[in-house]
Design an enzyme around this catalytic site. Structure first.
Site, PDB file in Angstrom:
ATOM      1  N   GLU A  71      -0.092  38.187  22.073  1.00  0.00           N
ATOM      2  CA  GLU A  71      -0.682  37.152  21.096  1.00  0.00           C
ATOM      3  C   GLU A  71       0.618  36.861  20.349  1.00  0.00           C
ATOM      4  O   GLU A  71       1.605  36.875  20.289  1.00  0.00           O
ATOM      5  CB  GLU A  71      -1.591  38.082  20.150  1.00  0.00           C
ATOM      6  N   HIS A  80      -7.469  32.436  10.532  1.00  0.00           N
ATOM      7  CA  HIS A  80      -7.296  32.393  11.948  1.00  0.00           C
ATOM      8  C   HIS A  80      -7.650  31.267  12.916  1.00  0.00           C
ATOM      9  O   HIS A  80      -8.335  30.340  12.431  1.00  0.00           O
ATOM     10  CB  HIS A  80      -8.498  33.507  12.694  1.00  0.00           C
ATOM     11  N   ARG A 105       0.521  32.957  13.432  1.00  0.00           N
ATOM     12  CA  ARG A 105      -0.796  32.329  12.752  1.00  0.00           C
ATOM     13  C   ARG A 105      -0.663  31.278  11.547  1.00  0.00           C
ATOM     14  O   ARG A 105      -1.599  30.041  11.746  1.00  0.00           O
ATOM     15  CB  ARG A 105      -1.578  33.288  12.356  1.00  0.00           C
ATOM     16  N   HIS A 157      -9.806  34.667   7.517  1.00  0.00           N
ATOM     17  CA  HIS A 157      -9.584  35.888   8.578  1.00  0.00           C
ATOM     18  C   HIS A 157      -9.183  37.397   8.088  1.00  0.00           C
ATOM     19  O   HIS A 157      -9.826  38.278   8.201  1.00  0.00           O
ATOM     20  CB  HIS A 157      -8.877  35.508   9.893  1.00  0.00           C
ATOM     21  N   ARG A 172       0.591  38.291   8.114  1.00  0.00           N
ATOM     22  CA  ARG A 172       0.375  39.473   9.254  1.00  0.00           C
ATOM     23  C   ARG A 172       0.511  39.151  10.797  1.00  0.00           C
ATOM     24  O   ARG A 172       0.217  38.013  11.016  1.00  0.00           O
ATOM     25  CB  ARG A 172      -1.126  40.113   9.040  1.00  0.00           C
TER      26      ARG A 172
HETATM   27  P1  FAD Z   1     -13.619  47.414   7.277  1.00  0.00           P
HETATM   28  O1  FAD Z   1     -13.613  47.804   8.635  1.00  0.00           O
HETATM   29  O2  FAD Z   1     -13.858  46.065   7.191  1.00  0.00           O
HETATM   30  O3  FAD Z   1     -14.373  48.460   6.563  1.00  0.00           O
HETATM   31  C1  FAD Z   1     -14.813  48.266   5.057  1.00  0.00           C
HETATM   32  C2  FAD Z   1     -16.063  49.315   4.762  1.00  0.00           C
HETATM   33  O4  FAD Z   1     -16.108  49.405   3.618  1.00  0.00           O
HETATM   34  C3  FAD Z   1     -17.551  49.078   5.403  1.00  0.00           C
HETATM   35  O5  FAD Z   1     -17.835  50.035   5.815  1.00  0.00           O
HETATM   36  C4  FAD Z   1     -17.923  48.416   4.154  1.00  0.00           C
HETATM   37  O6  FAD Z   1     -19.439  48.440   4.159  1.00  0.00           O
HETATM   38  C5  FAD Z   1     -17.391  49.403   3.045  1.00  0.00           C
HETATM   39  N1  FAD Z   1     -17.506  48.664   1.634  1.00  0.00           N
HETATM   40  C6  FAD Z   1     -16.943  47.744   1.476  1.00  0.00           C
HETATM   41  N2  FAD Z   1     -17.287  47.518  -0.064  1.00  0.00           N
HETATM   42  C7  FAD Z   1     -18.145  48.659  -0.400  1.00  0.00           C
HETATM   43  C8  FAD Z   1     -18.690  48.943  -1.614  1.00  0.00           C
HETATM   44  N3  FAD Z   1     -18.613  48.292  -2.774  1.00  0.00           N
HETATM   45  N4  FAD Z   1     -19.344  50.164  -1.716  1.00  0.00           N
HETATM   46  C9  FAD Z   1     -19.555  50.976  -0.510  1.00  0.00           C
HETATM   47  N5  FAD Z   1     -18.958  50.368   0.751  1.00  0.00           N
HETATM   48  C10 FAD Z   1     -18.040  49.525   0.670  1.00  0.00           C
HETATM   49  N6  FAD Z   1      -7.033  43.382  13.276  1.00  0.00           N
HETATM   50  C11 FAD Z   1      -6.210  43.686  14.643  1.00  0.00           C
HETATM   51  O7  FAD Z   1      -5.176  44.672  14.264  1.00  0.00           O
HETATM   52  N7  FAD Z   1      -6.563  43.566  15.765  1.00  0.00           N
HETATM   53  C12 FAD Z   1      -7.641  42.621  16.197  1.00  0.00           C
HETATM   54  O8  FAD Z   1      -7.582  42.402  17.193  1.00  0.00           O
HETATM   55  C13 FAD Z   1      -8.194  42.027  15.088  1.00  0.00           C
HETATM   56  N8  FAD Z   1      -9.364  41.293  15.334  1.00  0.00           N
HETATM   57  C14 FAD Z   1     -10.105  41.195  14.263  1.00  0.00           C
HETATM   58  C15 FAD Z   1     -11.406  40.094  14.590  1.00  0.00           C
HETATM   59  C16 FAD Z   1     -12.017  39.923  13.633  1.00  0.00           C
HETATM   60  C17 FAD Z   1     -13.320  38.932  14.005  1.00  0.00           C
HETATM   61  C18 FAD Z   1     -12.051  40.299  12.217  1.00  0.00           C
HETATM   62  C19 FAD Z   1     -12.925  39.906  11.187  1.00  0.00           C
HETATM   63  C20 FAD Z   1     -10.812  41.013  12.003  1.00  0.00           C
HETATM   64  C21 FAD Z   1     -10.052  41.363  13.073  1.00  0.00           C
HETATM   65  N9  FAD Z   1      -8.856  42.067  12.880  1.00  0.00           N
HETATM   66  C22 FAD Z   1      -7.966  42.577  13.851  1.00  0.00           C
HETATM   67  C23 FAD Z   1      -8.639  42.708  11.347  1.00  0.00           C
HETATM   68  C24 FAD Z   1      -9.177  44.055  11.460  1.00  0.00           C
HETATM   69  O9  FAD Z   1     -10.261  44.303  12.268  1.00  0.00           O
HETATM   70  C25 FAD Z   1      -9.398  44.775   9.947  1.00  0.00           C
HETATM   71  O10 FAD Z   1      -8.351  44.028   9.070  1.00  0.00           O
HETATM   72  C26 FAD Z   1      -9.772  46.261  10.259  1.00  0.00           C
HETATM   73  O11 FAD Z   1     -10.841  46.466  10.774  1.00  0.00           O
HETATM   74  C27 FAD Z   1     -10.250  46.422   8.726  1.00  0.00           C
HETATM   75  O12 FAD Z   1     -10.605  48.019   8.587  1.00  0.00           O
HETATM   76  P2  FAD Z   1     -10.759  48.552   7.254  1.00  0.00           P
HETATM   77  O13 FAD Z   1     -11.180  50.012   7.555  1.00  0.00           O
HETATM   78  O14 FAD Z   1      -9.802  48.321   6.166  1.00  0.00           O
HETATM   79  O15 FAD Z   1     -12.315  47.684   6.635  1.00  0.00           O
HETATM   80  C1  SIN Z   2      -7.542  38.134  17.177  1.00  0.00           C
HETATM   81  O1  SIN Z   2      -8.134  38.943  18.441  1.00  0.00           O
HETATM   82  O2  SIN Z   2      -7.178  37.159  17.612  1.00  0.00           O
HETATM   83  C2  SIN Z   2      -7.322  38.860  16.233  1.00  0.00           C
HETATM   84  C3  SIN Z   2      -6.326  39.800  16.223  1.00  0.00           C
HETATM   85  C4  SIN Z   2      -5.702  39.938  14.626  1.00  0.00           C
HETATM   86  O3  SIN Z   2      -6.572  39.400  13.837  1.00  0.00           O
HETATM   87  O4  SIN Z   2      -4.916  40.753  14.388  1.00  0.00           O
END
Ligand code: FAD
Ligand code: SIN
Length: 539
Positions: free
Chosen positions: A116, A244, A292, A353, A388
């Site tokens: 990537e 993104h 990015r 993103h 990032r």
């Molecule tokens: P999340 O997985 O977003 O979980 C947040 C949780 O908190 C949820 O359960 C939500 O309901 C809960 N919550 C929020 N507010 C409250 C509240 N007030 N009360 C109760 N619950 C609450 N990163 C990579 O490293 N590789 C990738 O390939 C990649 N691809 C991505 C593709 C997409 C489309 C997206 C959107 C992101 C991508 N990312 C990627 C980024 C990565 O997925 C996220 O940064 C990561 O998953 C965040 O995880 P988290 O556990 O911090 O939060």
């Molecule tokens: C992607 O798959 O392009 C997202 C990867 C990332 O947000 O780290």
């Protein structure tokens, strides 16, 4: 009122990883997880590309991954944290594999490694183009097998409880602000519950919904950041919002846009403008695989120059069998809207993103508030700096969840955890006197639209001082109106999210105003250079 030892907010990778580790280590203690939606509905579920981790020891090394992360971060990464995360990566990913996560393999049995933007080597371990779902599935399964973990879905955390709720004046200057637990809106009963805990762990994810289009689902409303800011905790570097480069462009779409993973460009996809020119060579020698911030800015510039709403991603020359094997989800999505990737180019445009800044934490995930931890996208560890590196986010969440687990375990094992809050304090129940259901929902939905419009038009990929000043004035007004409404309304997720998003918008704009330079994701045409003073903006 409930009392638990370990309270976790969020069911994404950060929340579930920590919860599982704590529950396994302390089978006689309860871990309570709250989430405001269905448990699987998280940013994690939508992750596509994969996890950056060094596994190819012949060509790759920790040093290379560290260097790539530092280059992307544009001078603002915390080098110690970068080293910790990169070096801890292989062990953390192995734990997930041991729990049953399937990542794609070569015929030789080695894991397939994708490439990537900003990565000098192929190091992205993945499960087709639905890596996040595979990780979420694995962790939800693991957690379901633990009798001492309870997940309460549709339970919206409103605020963290501190001395402020006991009637003390708490300001940013107050030493030893302490977290006693949370107030949470149980969406099934509509009651605001008081949940007390010895340690509270925020894993509330990102804030993409503050913009008009985003790759993030509806839950990504920056609640954790807003709560900590209200509680006078430290928030940093919020101006670094990553757009993104390649979200699928669908005319008129607002809200969540479908992502076309960067891994498509890693496998050979080429960006083209309206004239069909492969324009990235004009912007960076790494072309389509530059970091990015550079690719998103280049696309933004092409769109503005040519007056178009998108550019094209050309995959027509790619081996179609391999494309379908690696990207079945993207293939199907494109097909469903009439795009045959072997014949048609995919219309793409940048979308909000990822939030690189967030709740300021130390290298163990501790926030500036005692007994409150933050991990995952809601936190700011210093790993990402000003931008990032792709696929470093899931990695960071796993590593920091583990570090928090170590830190809290150390406290438990050495009797260093604070006494249970109720033993010494008289924490009041939530006071809902004088509130009623808002008569017009449009007051909330319209304010949200206005906020998203302001953020997208004035605080997007390219910024300047006039736009930022306009944005802050409009956000101030939205804030005033919404506070009024909040004080007189029965609480609902709509009003709570609006309030949180306004706070997050304010923090992003304030960070951008204070940062008088262009660095990483903060590009301001009034300061088109980097300042010699390298600093984090802490609010
Ligand atoms: P999340 O997985 O977003 O979980 C947040 C949780 O908190 C949820 O359960 C939500 O309901 C809960 N919550 C929020 N507010 C409250 C509240 N007030 N009360 C109760 N619950 C609450 N990163 C990579 O490293 N590789 C990738 O390939 C990649 N691809 C991505 C593709 C997409 C489309 C997206 C959107 C992101 C991508 N990312 C990627 C980024 C990565 O997925 C996220 O940064 C990561 O998953 C965040 O995880 P988290 O556990 O911090 O939060
Ligand atoms: C992607 O798959 O392009 C997202 C990867 C990332 O947000 O780290």
């Amino acid at each position: 009122m409930q009392q638990v030892d370990f309270l976790v907010i969020g069911t994404g990778i950060a929340g579930l990883t920590y919860a599982y580790k704590m529950a396994s280590r302390y089978p006689d203690k309860k871990v309570l997880i709250l989430t405001k939606a269905d448990a699987e509905e998280t940013n994690t579920k939508y992750a596509q590309g994969g996890v950056a981790v060094v596994r190819d020891w012949q060509n790759d090394s920790f040093e290379k991954h560290i260097e790539d992360t530092l280059i992307a971060g544009d001078g603002l990464c915390n080098e110690k944290v970068v080293e910790i995360v990169v070096k801890d990566g292989p062990e953390r990913i192995q734990e997930l594999i041991d729990l049953g996560a399937n990542f794609d393999k070569e015929e030789s049995g080695d894991y397939k490694l994708g490439k990537e933007g900003g990565h000098s080597e192929s190091r992205i371990i993945h499960h087709k183009d639905i890596t996040g779902w595979e990780m979420e599935r694995t962790l939800l399964n693991a957690v379901a097998g633990m009798s001492n973990i309870e997940i309460i879905n549709h339970c919206f955390v409103v605020d963290i409880i501190t001395q402020h709720h006991l009637g003390y004046l708490v300001t940013k200057a107050t030493p030893d602000i302490e977290c006693y637990g949370v107030y949470a809106l149980n969406q099934k009963t509509n009651d605001i519950e008081t949940i007390l805990a010895k340690t509270t762990y925020l894993a509330t994810g990102g804030n993409g919904q503050v913009y008009r289009t985003t790759t993030n689902p509806a839950i990504a409303t920056g609640d954790g950041v807003a709560m900590v800011y209200r509680a006078k905790g430290r928030i940093e570097n919020m101006e670094f919002i990553q757009f993104h480069p390649t979200a699928l462009y669908e005319p008129g779409l607002r809200g969540q846009a479908f992502l076309i993973t960067e891994a498509v460009r890693g496998d050979g996809g080429i960006l083209r403008n309206k004239k069909g020119e492969a324009f990235m060579a004009r912007y960076d020698e790494r072309k389509d695989l530059a970091p990015r911030d550079i690719v998103a800015r280049a696309i933004d510039n092409e769109m503005k120059t040519e007056g178009t709403e998108h550019v094209w991603l050309d995959c027509r020359h790619m081996d179609q069998e391999k494309f379908i094997e690696h990207f079945p989800n993207i293939y199907e999505k494109c097909k469903s809207i009439g795009i045959d990737v072997s014949k048609d180019m995919i219309p793409v445009a940048p979308a909000a993103h990822y939030s690189c800044g967030g709740i300021k934490v130390d290298e163990w995930g501790q926030t500036s508030i005692k007994n409150l931890y933050a991990v995952g996208e809601c936190s700011s560890t210093g790993l990402h700096g000003a931008n990032r590196l792709a696929s470093n986010s899931l990695l960071e969440a796993m590593v920091f969840a583990h570090r928090c687990f170590l830190h809290v375990s150390h406290k438990v094992d050495n009797n260093l955890l604070s006494e249970h809050p109720t033993r010494k304090l008289n924490i009041p129940a939530w006071n809902a006197m004088g509130t009623s259901t808002p008569k017009e929902l449009i007051l909330i939905t319209q304010s949200l639209k206005e906020l998203q419009q302001v953020m997208s038009d004035y605080v997007g990929i390219v910024r300047n001082n006039i736009r930022l000043e306009r944005a802050i004035k409009r956000i101030d007004l939205l804030w005033e109106e919404t506070e009024q409404l909040y004080k007189t309304s029965t609480l609902s997720p709509n009003i709570l999210e609006l309030r949180n998003l306004i706070t997050v918008g304010y923090l992003i704009v304030k960070g951008a105003i204070f940062r008088k330079e262009s660095r990483g994701l903060n590009y301001n045409t009034d300061y088109p250079y980097k300042s010699k003073l390298i600093q984090n903006i802490v609010l």
